[in-house]
Enzyme design. Structure first.
Site, mmCIF file in Angstrom:
data_model
loop_
_atom_site.group_PDB
_atom_site.id
_atom_site.type_symbol
_atom_site.label_atom_id
_atom_site.label_comp_id
_atom_site.label_asym_id
_atom_site.label_seq_id
_atom_site.Cartn_x
_atom_site.Cartn_y
_atom_site.Cartn_z
ATOM 1 C CB SER A 162 -0.958 -0.021 1.188
ATOM 2 O OG SER A 162 -0.323 0.242 2.401
ATOM 3 C CG HIS A 220 -1.033 -5.552 4.307
ATOM 4 N ND1 HIS A 220 -0.529 -4.773 5.317
ATOM 5 C CD2 HIS A 220 -0.500 -5.072 3.162
ATOM 6 C CE1 HIS A 220 0.272 -3.854 4.803
ATOM 7 N NE2 HIS A 220 0.302 -4.004 3.494
ATOM 8 C CD GLN A 262 -2.239 -1.437 5.049
ATOM 9 O OE1 GLN A 262 -2.539 -1.108 3.908
ATOM 10 N NE2 GLN A 262 -1.144 -1.013 5.630
ATOM 11 C CD GLU A 263 -0.370 -1.971 9.102
ATOM 12 O OE1 GLU A 263 0.195 -1.587 10.148
ATOM 13 O OE2 GLU A 263 0.116 -1.836 7.971
ATOM 14 C CD GLU A 318 2.446 -5.230 7.699
ATOM 15 O OE1 GLU A 318 1.942 -4.865 8.774
ATOM 16 O OE2 GLU A 318 2.881 -4.431 6.841
ATOM 17 C CG ASP A 361 -1.713 1.942 8.637
ATOM 18 O OD1 ASP A 361 -2.364 2.935 8.243
ATOM 19 O OD2 ASP A 361 -0.733 1.479 8.016
ATOM 20 C CD GLU A 411 0.882 3.789 9.787
ATOM 21 O OE1 GLU A 411 1.219 3.163 10.814
ATOM 22 O OE2 GLU A 411 1.239 3.458 8.643
ATOM 23 C CG ASP A 459 2.813 4.876 5.887
ATOM 24 O OD1 ASP A 459 3.845 5.151 5.263
ATOM 25 O OD2 ASP A 459 2.251 3.759 5.779
ATOM 26 C CE LYS A 466 5.728 1.975 5.875
ATOM 27 N NZ LYS A 466 4.428 2.073 5.170
ATOM 28 C CG HIS A 505 7.281 -3.890 9.006
ATOM 29 N ND1 HIS A 505 6.706 -5.111 9.221
ATOM 30 C CD2 HIS A 505 6.272 -2.979 9.112
ATOM 31 C CE1 HIS A 505 5.413 -4.951 9.435
ATOM 32 N NE2 HIS A 505 5.128 -3.684 9.384
ATOM 33 N NE ARG A 506 6.734 0.090 2.799
ATOM 34 C CZ ARG A 506 6.544 1.047 1.898
ATOM 35 N NH1 ARG A 506 7.537 1.859 1.595
ATOM 36 N NH2 ARG A 506 5.375 1.217 1.314
ATOM 37 C CB SER A 507 3.238 -5.305 3.579
ATOM 38 O OG SER A 507 3.300 -4.721 2.302
ATOM 39 C CE LYS A 514 3.053 -0.017 10.299
ATOM 40 N NZ LYS A 514 1.813 0.627 9.847
#
Ligand code: PGA
Ligand code: ZN
Length: 425
Positions: free
Chosen positions: A40, A152, A160-161, A204, A241, A282, A309, A334, A362-364, A385
């Site tokens: 994303s 994800h 998303q999270e 993730e 997020d 986020e 982000d 990131k 991190h990234r997915s 994260k």
């Protein structure tokens, strides 16, 4: 000085090709770095250079590898590896585009990380100490994405999270222990309620249960925290997020099957923040919607961090603008969004100068590279994260931080106890 630079194509946690760079120094120092990859992605991120065509499903990075071996290597050889900002500027110049589309942000990210590692190795220092100096002794709060949704996961959660934030502890180690216990309780709760397929994990490492409304994961997380014997809000809080750029169409947000206005979306957040111990929010709005971010800070920042982000894409200029405007209280960092360590450090400095906390991420699509763990300690990040406490590309970051805490021994401190004071002022 740098003796040899090379690159190689390897694969990330989603099975996509990515670039690994190596830097060898004349004095024997050695470093490497692997670029992670998001799903994303923000509109303004540095561009990944990929081959296209049929091999590797179009995602090969052989052109990026060739650029390192033939164009970048001769320019870096002979340069002092400690001159990180000079080397990063050289990469920026070699690329010559505003979004690193010529040599690729993936290429520059891998090289930038490899350079820092090589210099630390040569200096005989741990990476976090090389980058952060002797004062780098505070461990960040891990924020663990334990329920996955959005792009994800294959479920109907719009956001998303859904994260757990174990802040009320005296050490990083205790925080991870709580997270692992809660993750285990959560697995049990989900299995009982939705059956065994609900505990399949997303990109993730979080579970991807067949949920729809945001209340469902939040309620279940509060229950898991309690079942594990912790007090929600005091010891373990929650984070979201929304990754709202993904929900945005023509001025409205698609949530629970309806196209709602920004005011209605803010009302949803308000309700969630009042009913659940949320301390981290986020990308509540889309990456261009500065005004709504400001409204979120005004309405919610006494209870939760408002973190940018996709809004900020680790870009120093965007960070200055958004921080001065009161559009965020947190910056997600990131390195590959901007493409070099130097620019990421500038973004962090810009945030810090304006009283904005930073969270290293991190990234997915991630890898065995644990650079972000060291970066978080080096820069005194409030949080890191790095996904669920599952899947090695996630746990490698937490494991590196456990190791750093152990290395530091009694001189280590933990950011957790500062969190609530920071938010509530
Ligand atoms: P990405 O998303 O790594 O897939 O871009 C992570 C995030 O939005 O924080
Ligand atoms: Zn995000």
């Amino acid at each position: 000085n740098i003796r040899r630079v090379r690159a190689l194509q390897v694969i990330d946690s989603r099975g996509n090709p990515t670039i690994k760079a190596y830097v060898e120094l004349a004095g024997g120092g050695y470093g490497w770095g692997i670029a992670p990859s998001g799903a994303s992605r923000g509109e303004r991120e540095a561009v990944e250079l990929r081959d296209g065509g049929r091999k590797w499903r179009g995602k090969g990075v052989s052109r990026a590898v060739a650029i390192v071996n033939t164009i970048v290597a001769p320019r870096l050889e002979g340069v002092d590896s400690r001159r990180q900002s000079y080397i990063d500027r050289l990469l920026i110049e070699l690329d010559g585009t505003p979004n690193k589309s010529r040599i690729g942000g993936n290429t520059t990210t891998a090289l930038s990380i490899a350079t820092a590692r090589a210099a630390a190795d040569q200096a005989g220092l741990e990476l976090f100490q090389y980058l952060g100096g002797a004062g780098a002794r505070r461990l960040p709060i891990p924020i663990l994405n334990v329920i996955n949704g959005g792009v994800h996961a294959g479920n109907d959660l719009d956001f998303q999270e859904f994260m757990i934030v174990p802040h009320g502890f005296n050490s990083f180690t205790d925080a991870i222990r709580a997270a692992v216990e809660i993750y285990g309780e959560l697995r049990g709760l989900l299995k009982e309620r939705y059956g065994a397929t609900a505990v399949n994990v997303g990109d993730e490492g979080g579970f991807a249960p067949p949920m729809r409304k945001a209340e469902e994961p939040l309620q279940t997380l509060v229950q898991a925290v309690e079942k594990a014997g912790y007090e929600p809000g005091r010891e373990v809080s929650l984070g979201i997020d929304a990754a709202a750029s993904q929900l945005y169409r023509d001025g409205r947000y698609l949530v629970e099957g309806k196209a709602i206005s920004r005011e209605e979306l803010l009302n949803i957040y308000q309700r969630l923040v009042e009913n659940y111990p949320i301390v981290y929010l986020e990308d509540p709005f889309s990456e261009d919607d500065f005004e709504s971010f400001k409204a979120a800070v005004e309405a919610l920042s006494a209870r939760t961090l408002i973190v940018g982000d996709d809004l900020l894409v680790t870009n120093p200029e965007r960070v200055k603008e958004a921080s001065a405007d009161g559009a965020v209280t947190g910056l997600l960092v990131k390195v590959n969004q901007v493409g070099t360590l130097t620019e990421a450090l500038e973004a962090i400095q810009a945030a810090r100068d304006r009283g904005v906390a930073h969270i290293v991420s991190h990234r997915s699509g991630d890898t065995e590279d644990t650079f972000i763990a060291d970066l978080s300690v080096a820069t005194g990040a409030l949080m890191i994260k790095a996904g669920a406490p599952a899947r090695s590309e996630r746990t490698s970051k937490y494991n590196r931080l456990l190791e750093i805490e152990d290395t530091l021994g009694y001189s280590a401190s933990y950011a957790g106890p500062e969190l609530l004071g920071l938010i509530r002022g």
